[in-house]
Enzyme design. Structure first.
Site, PDB file in Angstrom:
ATOM      1  N   ASP A 154       0.906  -1.377   0.054  1.00 52.29           N
ATOM      2  CA  ASP A 154      -0.127  -0.036   0.021  1.00 52.29           C
ATOM      3  C   ASP A 154       0.785   1.224   0.002  1.00 52.29           C
ATOM      4  O   ASP A 154       0.313   2.493   0.158  1.00 52.29           O
ATOM      5  CB  ASP A 154      -1.041  -0.158   1.201  1.00 52.29           C
ATOM      6  CG  ASP A 154      -0.160  -0.030   2.522  1.00 52.29           C
ATOM      7  OD1 ASP A 154       0.955  -0.124   2.623  1.00 52.29           O
ATOM      8  OD2 ASP A 154      -0.961   0.341   3.388  1.00 52.29           O
ATOM      9  N   GLY A 155       2.045   0.990  -0.011  1.00 55.78           N
ATOM     10  CA  GLY A 155       3.070   2.259  -0.151  1.00 55.78           C
ATOM     11  C   GLY A 155       3.709   2.594   1.042  1.00 55.78           C
ATOM     12  O   GLY A 155       4.861   3.511   1.383  1.00 55.78           O
TER      13      GLY A 155
ATOM     14  N   LYS B  58       6.335  41.842  -8.340  1.00 56.27           N
ATOM     15  CA  LYS B  58       5.356  40.787  -8.939  1.00 56.27           C
ATOM     16  C   LYS B  58       4.260  40.674  -8.082  1.00 56.27           C
ATOM     17  O   LYS B  58       4.158  41.046  -7.049  1.00 56.27           O
ATOM     18  CB  LYS B  58       5.841  39.496  -9.210  1.00 56.27           C
ATOM     19  CG  LYS B  58       6.108  38.700  -7.894  1.00 56.27           C
ATOM     20  CD  LYS B  58       6.754  37.208  -8.421  1.00 56.27           C
ATOM     21  CE  LYS B  58       7.099  36.619  -7.065  1.00 56.27           C
ATOM     22  NZ  LYS B  58       7.860  35.268  -7.109  1.00 56.27           N
TER      23      LYS B  58
ATOM     24  N   THR C 163       8.095  32.566 -12.573  1.00 57.78           N
ATOM     25  CA  THR C 163       8.757  33.906 -12.119  1.00 57.78           C
ATOM     26  C   THR C 163      10.167  34.183 -12.870  1.00 57.78           C
ATOM     27  O   THR C 163      10.502  35.306 -13.501  1.00 57.78           O
ATOM     28  CB  THR C 163       9.169  33.998 -10.565  1.00 57.78           C
ATOM     29  OG1 THR C 163       7.668  33.752  -9.825  1.00 57.78           O
ATOM     30  CG2 THR C 163       9.710  35.238 -10.135  1.00 57.78           C
TER      31      THR C 163
END
Length: 378
Positions: free
Chosen positions: A106-107, A260, A294
């Site tokens: 299952d990881g 920005k 960016t």
């Protein structure tokens, strides 16, 4: 291992440095196996050779010498940035420690130190960038070392992930960087070594000592070697202005800053340039590059405003999404990064400088209680 004694017991392995508390060093040098299966160990403190039995792991009782512990490096070849940890170990002159990972379907995974770390200083190396497997690997290995009775446990985190969540920028959001710091400490870390945090104040989220390194020790000599004429240092946002000014001080250059605005994460709606770049060769400095939006937009803006060339310098290369395509299609001449995060793809515009040397030297100095001031440029 022998226990129940007030005397010192040291596990001896090839190429391991010990130290006195007064920071005088001596090296145990492996010479040769004798016919009677004895190992010749010579030190600069003992005039006559000392012979002890040769075993897979040798335990030598030291009564008169008060020594520090041994370095152990832990990582997993499948999950962690094994190559980077291996480079650090090579800089230091010692092999990586043995760690195995058991994986479930299952990881789920479970790390295991395959050698004793009792009473030792342990350095666990790995960045905590997403996916969360990298963070969980670090936490589980810290906990394993703590429960194995390691004396000192240092988390070596070249890139401290989740660092952009360093404050509440709107209601009902977590401060993720603070949470990660607490998790690392709770797991067992007694010291943290990292580089170019997204926000310097993250150091204050830890109660344990933090050695915060700067990639300027790598990038400044590199830029000086290029001997760039009409150099201008640029920051792609207001938050990086302090970093840009620090570089300009050593490179004797002007500074420009980009302003920005974002509609949301990774989406830039507007960017404006503060300063003149006409006829200049610009170096954009940032701590990380994620989608490269960016960086690419700033480079294009510089060229539009008359810059002759633009080079990007970024410590941590996340390079997610379509970052590679943006870099290839931008006006950047090249992007220079470190290997704090493993780059899965290649690009003709990307150059990688290793930061393994600065981490290896820092770890050495930390172990021997020496200052790390000499490793800083800014």
């Amino acid at each position: 291992m022998l226990i129940g004694s007030n005397r010192k017991f040291i596990i001896i392995r090839p190429n391991v440095l010990f130290s006195y508390k007064d920071n005088n060093f001596f090296t145990f040098i492996y010479k040769n196996l004798l016919n009677n299966n004895l190992l010749n160990i010579v030190t600069d403190q003992i005039s006559n050779p000392v012979y002890v039995p040769s075993l897979a792991t040798i335990i030598l009782e030291l009564i008169l010498l008060d020594c520090e512990g041994i370095f152990h490096f832990g990582t997993d070849k499948n999950i962690s940035r094994y190559d980077f940890a291996l480079k650090i170990a090579q800089v230091f002159g010692q092999s990586l420690g043995s760690v195995e990972f058991q994986r479930y379907s299952d990881g789920e995974f479970q790390p295991s130190f395959e050698e004793s770390v009792r009473g030792s200083r342990v350095f666990i190396i790995g960045s905590t960038n997403p996916s969360s497997d990298n963070l969980m690997e670090m936490l589980l290995m810290l906990d394993a070392a703590k429960r194995a009775s390691a004396r000192h446990i240092t988390a070596v985190i070249p890139y401290f992930g989740w660092a952009r969540q360093d404050r509440k920028d709107k209601p009902r959001v977590p401060i993720g960087a603070k949470l990660i710091a607490k998790l690392i400490e709770s797991a067992g870390a007694t010291r943290i070594i990292t580089m170019d945090l997204h926000a310097g104040q993250i150091q204050g989220f830890f109660e344990k000592p933090v050695d915060h390194l700067y990639a300027s020790a790598i990038f400044v000599p590199y830029l000086q070697s290029l001997k760039i004429d009409n150099l201008t240092i640029a920051s792609p946002d207001m938050g990086g202005s302090k970093r840009a000014y620090a570089y300009s001080k050593f490179l004797n250059s002007d500074v420009v800053i980009c302003y920005k605005q974002r509609s949301k994460g990774n989406i830039i709606t507007h960017m404006e340039l503060i300063g003149d770049v006409s006829g200049k060769n610009v170096v954009l400095i940032d701590d990380m590059v994620d989608t490269a939006g960016t960086l690419a937009k700033a480079a294009d803006l510089m060229i539009e405003r008359g810059a002759l060339s633009v080079i990007g310098i970024c410590t941590h290369a996340l390079l997610s999404g379509d970052a590679y395509e943006k870099i290839e299609n931008s006006k950047l001449d090249k992007l220079v990064i470190t290997d704090s995060i493993d780059s899965e793809k290649q690009s003709n515009k990307i150059e990688v400088l290793s930061c393994s040397k600065i981490f290896g030297e820092t770890m050495y100095n930390v172990h021997h209680n020496k200052s790390i001031d000499e490793l800083f440029i800014t």
